[in-house]
Design an enzyme around this catalytic site. Sequence first.
Site, PDB file in Angstrom:
ATOM      1  N   ARG A 104      -9.048  -0.111   3.964  1.00  0.00           N
ATOM      2  CA  ARG A 104      -8.250   0.845   3.188  1.00  0.00           C
ATOM      3  C   ARG A 104      -6.840   0.289   2.964  1.00  0.00           C
ATOM      4  NH1 ARG A 104      -8.829   6.085   6.150  1.00  0.00           N
ATOM      5  NH2 ARG A 104      -8.049   6.844   4.186  1.00  0.00           N
ATOM      6  N   ARG A 107      -4.456   9.985   3.579  1.00  0.00           N
ATOM      7  CA  ARG A 107      -3.280  10.744   3.973  1.00  0.00           C
ATOM      8  C   ARG A 107      -2.321  10.924   2.799  1.00  0.00           C
ATOM      9  NH1 ARG A 107      -1.797  14.064   7.882  1.00  0.00           N
ATOM     10  NH2 ARG A 107      -3.817  13.253   8.489  1.00  0.00           N
ATOM     11  N   ASP A 118       3.976   0.530  12.171  1.00  0.00           N
ATOM     12  CA  ASP A 118       2.717   0.015  11.606  1.00  0.00           C
ATOM     13  C   ASP A 118       2.433  -1.425  12.014  1.00  0.00           C
ATOM     14  OD1 ASP A 118       2.331   2.472  10.473  1.00  0.00           O
ATOM     15  OD2 ASP A 118       3.010   1.906   8.471  1.00  0.00           O
ATOM     16  N   LYS A 146       0.833  -1.222   0.000  1.00  0.00           N
ATOM     17  CA  LYS A 146       0.000   0.000   0.000  1.00  0.00           C
ATOM     18  C   LYS A 146       0.863   1.266   0.000  1.00  0.00           C
ATOM     19  CE  LYS A 146      -1.736   1.771   3.966  1.00  0.00           C
ATOM     20  NZ  LYS A 146      -1.638   3.216   4.228  1.00  0.00           N
ATOM     21  N   ASN A 147       1.831   1.333   0.909  1.00  0.00           N
ATOM     22  CA  ASN A 147       2.544   2.596   1.072  1.00  0.00           C
ATOM     23  C   ASN A 147       3.547   2.874  -0.048  1.00  0.00           C
ATOM     24  OD1 ASN A 147       1.004   3.210   3.251  1.00  0.00           O
ATOM     25  ND2 ASN A 147       2.515   2.573   4.784  1.00  0.00           N
ATOM     26  N   ARG A 153      -0.448  14.648  12.565  1.00  0.00           N
ATOM     27  CA  ARG A 153       0.489  14.233  11.515  1.00  0.00           C
ATOM     28  C   ARG A 153       0.944  15.462  10.719  1.00  0.00           C
ATOM     29  NH1 ARG A 153      -1.774   8.747   8.870  1.00  0.00           N
ATOM     30  NH2 ARG A 153       0.302   8.766   7.958  1.00  0.00           N
ATOM     31  N   PRO A 154       2.029  16.106  11.186  1.00  0.00           N
ATOM     32  CA  PRO A 154       2.487  17.364  10.560  1.00  0.00           C
ATOM     33  C   PRO A 154       3.103  17.141   9.176  1.00  0.00           C
ATOM     34  CG  PRO A 154       4.063  16.622  12.218  1.00  0.00           C
ATOM     35  CD  PRO A 154       2.919  15.652  12.262  1.00  0.00           C
ATOM     36  N   ILE A 155       3.183  18.229   8.381  1.00  0.00           N
ATOM     37  CA  ILE A 155       3.883  18.134   7.082  1.00  0.00           C
ATOM     38  C   ILE A 155       4.971  19.207   6.965  1.00  0.00           C
ATOM     39  CG2 ILE A 155       2.000  16.984   5.807  1.00  0.00           C
ATOM     40  CD1 ILE A 155       1.513  19.799   4.470  1.00  0.00           C
ATOM     41  N   CYS A 201      -5.891   8.070   8.240  1.00  0.00           N
ATOM     42  CA  CYS A 201      -5.853   7.594   9.625  1.00  0.00           C
ATOM     43  C   CYS A 201      -5.314   8.696  10.526  1.00  0.00           C
ATOM     44  CB  CYS A 201      -4.971   6.353   9.739  1.00  0.00           C
ATOM     45  SG  CYS A 201      -5.764   4.876   9.069  1.00  0.00           S
TER      46      CYS A 201
END
Length: 428
Positions: free
Chosen positions: A400, A96, A308, A22-23, A125-127, A120
């Site tokens: 998901r 995300r 994870d 997925k990622n 969850r900063p960017i 999620c």
Amino acid sequence: MDKYVINGGKKLYGTVSISGAKNAAVAIIPAVVLCDEPCVIENLPKIRDVSVILEILKTMGAKVTRIGGDDARVKIDPRGIKSSKVTCEKLVGDMRASYYLLGALLGRFGSASVPASGGCSFCDRPIDLHIKAFKALGAKCDLLPDKVVLSSEALVGNDIDFDVVSVGATMNAMLAAVRAPGKTVITGAAKEPHVVDLANFLNKMGAKVRGAGTDVIKIKGVSELTGCTYGIIPDQIEAGTYMAAVAAAGGDVTITGVIPKHLESITNKLRDTGTTVEEFDEAVRIVREGELTCCNVKTTPHPGFPTDMQPQFVALLSGANGKSRVTESVWEARFSYIPQLRKMGADIIENGSTAHVDGVNDLHGAKVRALDLRAGAAMVVAGLAAKGTTEIADIKYIERGYEQIVEKLTAIGADIRRVTYVESSEDD
Ligand code: EPZ
């Protein structure tokens, strides 16, 4: 609404095959935007996050065609994408990883306007590191409440130093830099298998990315990228989840289509619990006959133990003999699912970033919720190990990221069903 109903306490036997990661998929699909020609992506997992990112690309003007009627093999023609402004707020807000559109569009058009991403939300969850990378390459960044807007005269390669290891920021920096003239050097880069997979895909299109999988990634900007066919790596976390499930429930299962090297940190911890893990070229065999032993786990970026897999391991250790300590060092607060496990009889106390798990031998079924993707996977692991019936609501989160989880678990002897129901206040 649908929920999973698991009659637990049954050992698992047989073979389960692992889908694409997925990622990796959720970054590689937006990366096609950088290309001047169509690309064929193979081994795509059939999961909601992949359908959503493909849908987003379609709304932007890309042509997406399934090859041979198979959702795992898709041709993406990005030539119809004429604007760097993404307008489908609802789709983008559903996941995300839609933040990879920022790097890809910036790299392709020198600008991007992308609605706020969702997904999620187990903690903040900063960017900021993504923005730091874009700025280093010459972009002006406006973080508005509902979207991120990037603009530039012309991107130029530069040094980007991350003081926190971030998968997303590393991959977004790579996406933005591959077509920027000059040399980009990313230090403090994430080393996850999906970072390497993205680099391999970019290189197959003609990019010049070296060092992915190490702390330092060097990129020489190229002026064009050409179409290619690329197969996504197997999902490390899907494989790890089935490994934990077999260890928790007991049995003997061979997990195929994996890269055992990617699973090493999980394999080592499972061995600490007394589970046997045999490694083959593209498979691992998990055998758990005796009792589980407690062990301590600390999550760290790759090649350490993956965050994870943390909730699934807490579920597993809830049924192990003795006291385990599980420390989360990647995300600040990823323990919100613990009260759900307590409903099943788990004895867990949280203390800051550590969960103290006192193993019990009578985990029992209960009505629980999937609070996010991996929290949901933990409920499945616990439900398979527990005696009696576990009902898991909010399975949309699980779906998901896990392809055909009910079918795959049923094939190895689990008693799990997807049931449609009408929610009532008693379900809380
Ligand atoms: C990716 O998220 C994964 N998601 C996550 O998996 C995973 O938990 C995470 O990497 C860590 O491995 C995707 O790949 C789509 P990070 P990402 O940036 O990239 C801090 C799952 O279940 N940070 O590596 O968003 C952050 O707070 C999902 O599949 C900053 O401080 O995570 C965290 O502490 C959930 N500033 C640490 O870095 C930033 O700008 C690692 O986050 C970005 C991150």
